[in-house]
Design a protein around this motif. Structure first.
Motif, mmCIF file in Angstrom:
data_model
loop_
_atom_site.group_PDB
_atom_site.id
_atom_site.type_symbol
_atom_site.label_atom_id
_atom_site.label_comp_id
_atom_site.label_asym_id
_atom_site.label_seq_id
_atom_site.Cartn_x
_atom_site.Cartn_y
_atom_site.Cartn_z
ATOM 1 N N PRO A 56 8.987 9.998 -5.153
ATOM 2 C CA PRO A 56 8.224 10.139 -3.911
ATOM 3 C C PRO A 56 7.398 8.899 -3.582
ATOM 4 O O PRO A 56 7.162 8.599 -2.417
ATOM 5 N N GLU A 57 7.017 8.148 -4.603
ATOM 6 C CA GLU A 57 6.240 6.935 -4.327
ATOM 7 C C GLU A 57 7.096 5.894 -3.602
ATOM 8 O O GLU A 57 6.594 5.122 -2.797
ATOM 9 N N ILE A 58 8.400 5.896 -3.856
ATOM 10 C CA ILE A 58 9.297 4.985 -3.144
ATOM 11 C C ILE A 58 9.329 5.346 -1.662
ATOM 12 O O ILE A 58 9.281 4.472 -0.795
ATOM 13 N N VAL A 59 9.403 6.637 -1.377
ATOM 14 C CA VAL A 59 9.404 7.088 0.014
ATOM 15 C C VAL A 59 8.085 6.689 0.675
ATOM 16 O O VAL A 59 8.074 6.220 1.821
ATOM 17 N N ASP A 60 6.966 6.846 -0.041
ATOM 18 C CA ASP A 60 5.668 6.441 0.504
ATOM 19 C C ASP A 60 5.662 4.958 0.850
ATOM 20 O O ASP A 60 5.145 4.555 1.891
ATOM 21 N N GLU A 61 6.225 4.136 -0.017
ATOM 22 C CA GLU A 61 6.286 2.698 0.233
ATOM 23 C C GLU A 61 7.143 2.390 1.459
ATOM 24 O O GLU A 61 6.780 1.536 2.281
ATOM 25 N N ILE A 62 8.270 3.074 1.579
ATOM 26 C CA ILE A 62 9.157 2.862 2.723
ATOM 27 C C ILE A 62 8.438 3.220 4.020
ATOM 28 O O ILE A 62 8.478 2.467 4.998
ATOM 29 N N ALA A 64 5.154 3.390 4.522
ATOM 30 C CA ALA A 64 4.051 2.454 4.736
ATOM 31 C C ALA A 64 4.565 1.140 5.324
ATOM 32 O O ALA A 64 3.969 0.582 6.258
ATOM 33 N N GLU A 65 5.683 0.662 4.804
ATOM 34 C CA GLU A 65 6.252 -0.587 5.307
ATOM 35 C C GLU A 65 6.716 -0.437 6.748
ATOM 36 O O GLU A 65 6.493 -1.317 7.590
ATOM 37 N N ALA A 66 7.332 0.693 7.052
ATOM 38 C CA ALA A 66 7.794 0.939 8.425
ATOM 39 C C ALA A 66 6.604 1.005 9.377
ATOM 40 O O ALA A 66 6.648 0.448 10.481
ATOM 41 N N MET A 67 5.531 1.658 8.958
ATOM 42 C CA MET A 67 4.331 1.746 9.796
ATOM 43 C C MET A 67 3.735 0.360 10.013
ATOM 44 O O MET A 67 3.330 0.012 11.130
ATOM 45 N N GLU A 68 3.685 -0.432 8.958
ATOM 46 C CA GLU A 68 3.126 -1.779 9.045
ATOM 47 C C GLU A 68 3.931 -2.640 10.028
ATOM 48 O O GLU A 68 3.371 -3.348 10.861
ATOM 49 N N LYS A 69 5.245 -2.539 9.952
ATOM 50 C CA LYS A 69 6.106 -3.322 10.843
ATOM 51 C C LYS A 69 5.962 -2.898 12.296
ATOM 52 O O LYS A 69 6.252 -3.668 13.199
ATOM 53 N N ARG A 70 5.519 -1.668 12.504
ATOM 54 C CA ARG A 70 5.309 -1.173 13.863
ATOM 55 C C ARG A 70 3.874 -1.417 14.330
ATOM 56 O O ARG A 70 3.477 -0.963 15.392
#
Length: 84
Positions: A56-62, A64-70
């Motif tokens: 689940p931490e991998i999903v959280d990172e994904i 978070a990264e998507a939110m950051e890019k947006r």
């Protein structure tokens, strides 16, 4: 609750009645239980979700990264963007 009508061949109907009796349930309860069980199996066998089931931490990172890019810097900002 929805009411449905099913057409079953005689053998399937007899099996369903027997299973309901053995499980001390009604046919409606039996069918509901079978659907719940099949949904659980489907979730476990889903190839995409199965890739991340143990991480689940991998999903959280994904996410978070998507939110950051947006351009989102936090949950509050995301909520504001979604609600507008």
């Amino acid at each position: 609750m929805e009411k449905i009508e099913l057409e079953l061949d005689r053998l399937t109907f007899e099996r369903a009645k027997t299973l309901a009796i053995v499980n001390q349930s009604t046919l409606s309860e039996l069918i509901s239980h079978v659907i719940e069980h099949l949904a659980e199996v489907q979730e476990k066998n889903d190839p995409l979700m199965g890739l991340y089931a143990d991480g689940p931490e991998i999903v959280d990172e994904i996410v978070a990264e998507a939110m950051e890019k947006r351009g989102c810097t936090g949950t509050d900002e995301l909520i504001r963007k979604v609600s507008t």
